[in-house]
Scaffold this active site. Structure first.
Site, short mmCIF file in Angstrom:
data_model
loop_
_atom_site.label_atom_id
_atom_site.label_comp_id
_atom_site.label_asym_id
_atom_site.label_seq_id
_atom_site.Cartn_x
_atom_site.Cartn_y
_atom_site.Cartn_z
N ASP A 12 0.87 -1.17 0.00
CA ASP A 12 0.00 0.00 0.00
C ASP A 12 0.91 1.24 0.00
O ASP A 12 2.14 1.12 0.16
CB ASP A 12 -0.89 -0.05 1.24
CG ASP A 12 -1.69 1.22 1.44
OD1 ASP A 12 -2.36 1.64 0.49
OD2 ASP A 12 -1.63 1.78 2.55
N ASP A 14 -0.17 5.22 1.22
CA ASP A 14 -0.38 6.14 2.34
C ASP A 14 -0.40 5.38 3.66
O ASP A 14 -1.17 4.43 3.85
CB ASP A 14 -1.71 6.90 2.19
CG ASP A 14 -1.58 8.10 1.27
OD1 ASP A 14 -0.55 8.79 1.34
OD2 ASP A 14 -2.52 8.36 0.50
N THR A 109 -2.48 0.88 -4.45
CA THR A 109 -2.98 2.03 -3.71
C THR A 109 -4.40 2.39 -4.12
O THR A 109 -4.80 2.17 -5.27
CB THR A 109 -2.06 3.24 -3.92
OG1 THR A 109 -2.60 4.38 -3.26
CG2 THR A 109 -1.88 3.56 -5.40
N SER A 110 -5.14 2.98 -3.19
CA SER A 110 -6.47 3.49 -3.50
C SER A 110 -6.42 4.89 -4.08
O SER A 110 -7.46 5.46 -4.42
CB SER A 110 -7.34 3.49 -2.23
OG SER A 110 -7.54 2.17 -1.76
N LYS A 141 -10.56 -1.28 -2.25
CA LYS A 141 -10.42 -1.89 -0.93
C LYS A 141 -11.66 -1.54 -0.09
O LYS A 141 -12.16 -0.43 -0.20
CB LYS A 141 -9.16 -1.36 -0.23
CG LYS A 141 -7.87 -1.65 -1.00
CD LYS A 141 -6.69 -0.93 -0.37
CE LYS A 141 -5.42 -1.11 -1.18
NZ LYS A 141 -4.26 -0.39 -0.62
N ASP A 166 -1.62 -0.65 6.21
CA ASP A 166 -1.80 0.04 7.49
C ASP A 166 -3.24 0.31 7.87
O ASP A 166 -3.53 0.64 9.01
CB ASP A 166 -1.05 1.37 7.47
CG ASP A 166 -1.79 2.42 6.66
OD1 ASP A 166 -2.10 3.50 7.21
OD2 ASP A 166 -2.08 2.16 5.48
#
Length: 217
Positions: A12, A14, A109-110, A141, A166
């Site tokens: 991921d 962030d 990543t989103s 996600k 995270d």
């Protein structure tokens, strides 16, 4: 404690490789003020999810076009803002160790691609060639689509990969994909309870072993 032999690594962004807390909290704080919503409630839901999914959650009465417009405005405000962005401790060096050892690595990543690249570069963390952004998956996600796609870009099954995450939604996605999953940071939720945990990447070693790589730390 991590001690696992895998064929690839999925990250991921962030909160996992880069710390953009101030920017994210500021953006959602302004959104909450504009729409009379509690920023902490928004942040608790939004972490790890695509922006559009958060807009749909908190502004369900807007038309789909209007939801997309609001989401795009939020993203555009963040793309060029890299003030205060830093790496999660040791992240850049760890990604370089993986690269130098020949470990296949993908980013999952989103965030939109431009935003993710800007944040990674601002934190001096190498951007992997294999890259899954918000636009690359049908379901964000906590659906496992992103991690399954990231592994596929590496020519691997997710079950042969180690994932670092995270956020609750991201951890759910990584676990559901079948990847061996490590929680990064202090998250205290049921999904993270039984997972190995790190607060940074210093001291994590990478060594070839058989057809894979042992990652330990």
């Amino acid at each position: 404690m991590i001690d696992v032999v895998v064929s690839g690594v999925l990250f991921d962004m962030d909160g996992t490789l880069v710390d953009s807390t101030a920017i994210v909290e500021g953006a959602w704080g302004r959104f909450g003020a504009d729409h009379d919503l509690d920023p902490q409630t928004i942040l608790a839901f939004s972490h790890g999810r695509q922006t559009i999914d958060t807009i749909r959650q908190f502004l369900p009465d807007l038309s789909p076009d209007e939801q997309r417009r609001v989401a795009l405005e939020l993203v555009n405000d963040e793309v060029e803002n890299t003030d205060g962005i830093v790496e999660v401790p040791g992240a850049g060096a760890f990604v370089r160790r993986l690269r130098d050892a020949g470990v296949p690595v993908a980013l999952v990543t989103s965030a939109p691609r431009d935003l993710a690249v800007n944040r990674m570069r601002a934190a001096d963390v190498p951007v992997p060639d294999a890259f899954v952004s918000a636009a690359d998956v049908e379901h964000g996600k906590p659906h496992p689509d992103g991690y399954l796609r990231g592994a596929a870009l590496l020519g691997l099954a997710a079950t042969d990969c180690l994932a670092f995450e995270d956020a609750p939604a991201g951890l759910e996605a990584a676990v559901a994909s079948g990847a061996t999953t490590v929680a990064v940071g202090p998250l205290a939720t049921d999904v993270a309870a039984d997972l190995p945990r790190i607060t940074g990447y210093d001291g994590i070693t990478v060594t070839p072993e058989g057809d894979g790589f042992r990652i330990r730390g």
